[in-house]
Design a protein around this motif. Structure first.
Motif, PDB file in Angstrom:
ATOM      1  N   ARG A   1      -3.840 -10.186 -30.747  1.00  0.00           N
ATOM      2  CA  ARG A   1      -4.094  -9.120 -31.744  1.00  0.00           C
ATOM      3  C   ARG A   1      -3.382  -9.412 -33.057  1.00  0.00           C
ATOM      4  N   SER A   2      -2.164  -9.967 -32.976  1.00  0.00           N
ATOM      5  CA  SER A   2      -1.465 -10.305 -34.221  1.00  0.00           C
ATOM      6  C   SER A   2      -2.184 -11.456 -34.932  1.00  0.00           C
ATOM      7  N   GLY A   3      -2.806 -12.364 -34.178  1.00  0.00           N
ATOM      8  CA  GLY A   3      -3.607 -13.440 -34.778  1.00  0.00           C
ATOM      9  C   GLY A   3      -4.831 -12.889 -35.481  1.00  0.00           C
ATOM     10  N   VAL A   4      -5.488 -11.915 -34.869  1.00  0.00           N
ATOM     11  CA  VAL A   4      -6.648 -11.264 -35.483  1.00  0.00           C
ATOM     12  C   VAL A   4      -6.212 -10.553 -36.770  1.00  0.00           C
ATOM     13  N   ALA A   5      -5.076  -9.874 -36.708  1.00  0.00           N
ATOM     14  CA  ALA A   5      -4.583  -9.142 -37.881  1.00  0.00           C
ATOM     15  C   ALA A   5      -4.286 -10.100 -39.031  1.00  0.00           C
ATOM     16  N   ARG A   6      -3.733 -11.291 -38.728  1.00  0.00           N
ATOM     17  CA  ARG A   6      -3.449 -12.263 -39.776  1.00  0.00           C
ATOM     18  C   ARG A   6      -4.734 -12.803 -40.407  1.00  0.00           C
ATOM     19  N   ILE A   7      -5.738 -13.074 -39.571  1.00  0.00           N
ATOM     20  CA  ILE A   7      -6.998 -13.632 -40.081  1.00  0.00           C
ATOM     21  C   ILE A   7      -7.665 -12.638 -41.031  1.00  0.00           C
ATOM     22  N   TYR A   8      -7.615 -11.374 -40.669  1.00  0.00           N
ATOM     23  CA  TYR A   8      -8.291 -10.351 -41.485  1.00  0.00           C
ATOM     24  C   TYR A   8      -7.332  -9.633 -42.432  1.00  0.00           C
ATOM     25  N   ASN A   9      -6.167 -10.221 -42.667  1.00  0.00           N
ATOM     26  CA  ASN A   9      -5.167  -9.681 -43.599  1.00  0.00           C
ATOM     27  C   ASN A   9      -4.825  -8.231 -43.334  1.00  0.00           C
ATOM     28  N   LEU A  10      -4.650  -7.912 -42.056  1.00  0.00           N
ATOM     29  CA  LEU A  10      -4.309  -6.543 -41.688  1.00  0.00           C
ATOM     30  C   LEU A  10      -2.804  -6.355 -41.585  1.00  0.00           C
ATOM     31  N   LEU A  11      -2.061  -7.424 -41.661  1.00  0.00           N
ATOM     32  CA  LEU A  11      -0.590  -7.312 -41.560  1.00  0.00           C
ATOM     33  C   LEU A  11       0.036  -7.232 -42.925  1.00  0.00           C
TER      34      LEU A  11
END
Length: 192
Positions: free
Chosen positions: A182-192
């Motif tokens: 989930r943290s990888g997904v957040a990084r890809i979509y600039n959610l972090l």
């Protein structure tokens, strides 16, 4: 020669033969599906020992299967025992916590763009699956030989703690991998 004379003459030979006969009876009375399940678990353990890329959804299969085996083992062995579920849950919480803390972040590489996770090979899943399987098998044998163990608090607690810790470590690993994913997904979509 009578069994008593044979025992007096060589007690170790007599006991070894008696134990061998008991073991053969236990193995012979084990249903075929148990051996098929063991073969499947060994296969999955060997597969897990080699690094592989897996879809995220497939990671849920073994923890769910092993959770089901444990629940069935506890319910089938101890029925409505008031101490079984809380002890099992406490063991599971300890296993989840230990797994979460000790999980090596370097042991997985998440690939959210593909919906996969690469896991480095580990024998831990084999150990955990065999732990649950052998616990279930040993408990079944013990209860056939001594049904009164169902009522023995020490036996119920030790079995439920074992099931809980094994399940907790499997589930803890899964939760940690999902969190990393989930943290990888957040990084890809600039959610972090």
């Amino acid at each position: 020669m009578s069994p008593a004379d044979a025992f007096r003459q060589n007690p170790f030979h007599y006991l070894a033969a008696k134990e061998r006969d008991m073991l053969l009876q236990i193995i012979g009375n084990t249903p075929a599906w148990v051996w098929a399940l063991l073969a499947f678990l060994v296969y999955r353990g060997v597969v897990a020992s080699v690094g592989q890329e897996t879809g995220l959804k497939k990671l849920f299969i073994i923890p769910i299967v092993m959770l089901g085996l444990s629940i069935q083992g506890i319910a089938g062995s101890f029925g409505a025992s008031l101490m079984a579920a809380p002890v099992w849950l406490a063991g599971m919480a300890a296993g989840i916590l230990a797994s979460w803390i000790l999980f090596s972040l370097d042991s997985v590489i998440v690939r959210p763009e593909r919906g996969t996770v690469f896991q480095h090979g580990s024998w831990l899943p084999m150990f955990l699956m065999m732990g649950i399987f052998l616990t279930k098998y040993a408990v079944a044998v013990c209860l056939v030989m001594s049904p009164q163990l169902k009522q023995h608090a020490g036996f119920v607690i030790s079995v439920c703690v074992l099931y809980g810790i094994f399940n907790g470590v499997l589930i803890g690993r899964l939760l940690r991998i999902v969190a990393i994913y989930r943290s990888g997904v957040a990084r890809i979509y600039n959610l972090l």
